[in-house]
Scaffold this motif. Structure first.
Motif, PDB file in Angstrom:
ATOM      1  N   CYS A 146     -95.264 -65.603  21.495  1.00  0.00           N
ATOM      2  CA  CYS A 146     -94.405 -66.439  22.356  1.00  0.00           C
ATOM      3  C   CYS A 146     -95.171 -67.284  23.361  1.00  0.00           C
ATOM      4  O   CYS A 146     -94.646 -68.272  23.855  1.00  0.00           O
ATOM      5  N   LYS A 186     -88.321 -69.098  27.442  1.00  0.00           N
ATOM      6  CA  LYS A 186     -88.314 -70.282  26.572  1.00  0.00           C
ATOM      7  C   LYS A 186     -87.407 -70.030  25.360  1.00  0.00           C
ATOM      8  O   LYS A 186     -87.441 -68.942  24.788  1.00  0.00           O
ATOM      9  N   SER A 195     -87.817 -70.984  22.421  1.00  0.00           N
ATOM     10  CA  SER A 195     -88.655 -70.651  21.258  1.00  0.00           C
ATOM     11  C   SER A 195     -88.987 -69.158  21.225  1.00  0.00           C
ATOM     12  O   SER A 195     -89.118 -68.573  20.141  1.00  0.00           O
ATOM     13  N   SER A 196     -89.098 -68.524  22.374  1.00  0.00           N
ATOM     14  CA  SER A 196     -89.379 -67.084  22.411  1.00  0.00           C
ATOM     15  C   SER A 196     -88.189 -66.299  21.867  1.00  0.00           C
ATOM     16  O   SER A 196     -88.360 -65.306  21.148  1.00  0.00           O
ATOM     17  N   LYS A 256     -86.042 -67.464  19.674  1.00  0.00           N
ATOM     18  CA  LYS A 256     -86.055 -67.709  18.234  1.00  0.00           C
ATOM     19  C   LYS A 256     -87.070 -66.799  17.548  1.00  0.00           C
ATOM     20  O   LYS A 256     -86.794 -66.216  16.492  1.00  0.00           O
ATOM     21  N   HIS A 257     -88.255 -66.645  18.139  1.00  0.00           N
ATOM     22  CA  HIS A 257     -89.277 -65.754  17.553  1.00  0.00           C
ATOM     23  C   HIS A 257     -88.802 -64.304  17.531  1.00  0.00           C
ATOM     24  O   HIS A 257     -89.071 -63.571  16.579  1.00  0.00           O
TER      25      HIS A 257
END
Length: 167
Positions: free
Chosen positions: A72, A79, A81-82, A84-85
Motif C-alpha cells: 500500500c 488511500k 488504492s489501499s 482496493k489492495h
C-alpha cells in the motif's frame, strides 16, 4: 505468528471435528500472505492448515486483517488504492477457500488500538468491509462475510458501535 504441529495437522483437525467443533479460526494477517504485489505465498503453515480444514470437512473461520505497508505504501487505509489492495487480498483468500464452509470476519477488534495502531476511522472500517464483502462474494457467493466481530469492551465499545450504526 506461526502455526504449530503442521506435520500433525490432519489428525489434530480430525480430533477437533470428532469433539464436536464446527469451525477452526485462523487469522491470516495480510503481510504474512501477500509478500509482493500480487505474490500470494502464505507463511508459517497456513496452507497445510487450510488444506486440513478442507480435507476433514471442518468449517473455516478466517479473519482478514492487518496492514501491508509494502503493497500500500502506507500503514493505514487512508488511500482508496489501499482499500482496493485489501480487496485483492480478500478475493485471493476467497478463491483459496471457495470449496469450504467458510466464514470471513473482516478485521477482529478493529476498535481496539493494538489492532488498529494507525487509528483508522469507522468510516475507513466500513469501506474495508464493503470492499472485502464485494470481492469475496464475487468469488464465492456462499461465503459468509461479517465485521464487528470481537468489538472489544476495552476500547470505547458503546460509543464505537453507536457511531458505526449512525453512518
Amino acid at each position: 505468528d506461526s502455526l504449530h504441529a503442521v506435520d500433525q495437522v490432519v489428525p489434530r483437525m480430525q480430533m477437533f471435528k470428532n469433539a464436536g467443533f464446527a469451525f477452526f479460526r485462523s487469522d491470516w494477517n495480510w503481510a504474512m500472505v501477500e509478500l509482493g504485489k500480487g505474490v500470494f505465498e502464505p507463511k508459517n503453515g497456513r496452507v497445510p492448515y487450510n488444506n486440513a480444514i478442507e480435507e476433514t470437512g471442518m468449517g473455516n473461520y478466517l479473519i482478514a486483517t492487518g496492514y501491508n505497508e509494502p503493497i500500500c505504501g502506507e500503514k493505514s487505509y487512508r488511500k482508496p488504492s489501499s482499500i482496493k489492495h485489501f480487496g485483492d487480498y480478500t478475493a485471493w483468500m476467497a478463491n483459496l477457500t471457495k470449496n469450504q464452509n467458510i466464514q470471513f470476519e473482516i478485521w477482529n477488534e478493529y476498535n481496539h488500538a493494538p489492532f488498529n495502531p494507525s487509528g483508522d476511522t469507522i468510516e475507513t472500517y466500513i469501506k474495508l468491509q464493503t470492499e472485502a464483502y464485494k470481492r469475496i462474494k464475487a468469488v464465492n457467493p456462499k461465503a459468509k462475510v461479517f465485521g464487528m466481530g470481537g468489538v472489544t469492551y476495552i476500547s470505547n465499545l458503546y460509543d464505537w458501535v453507536e457511531e458505526y450504526f449512525a453512518l
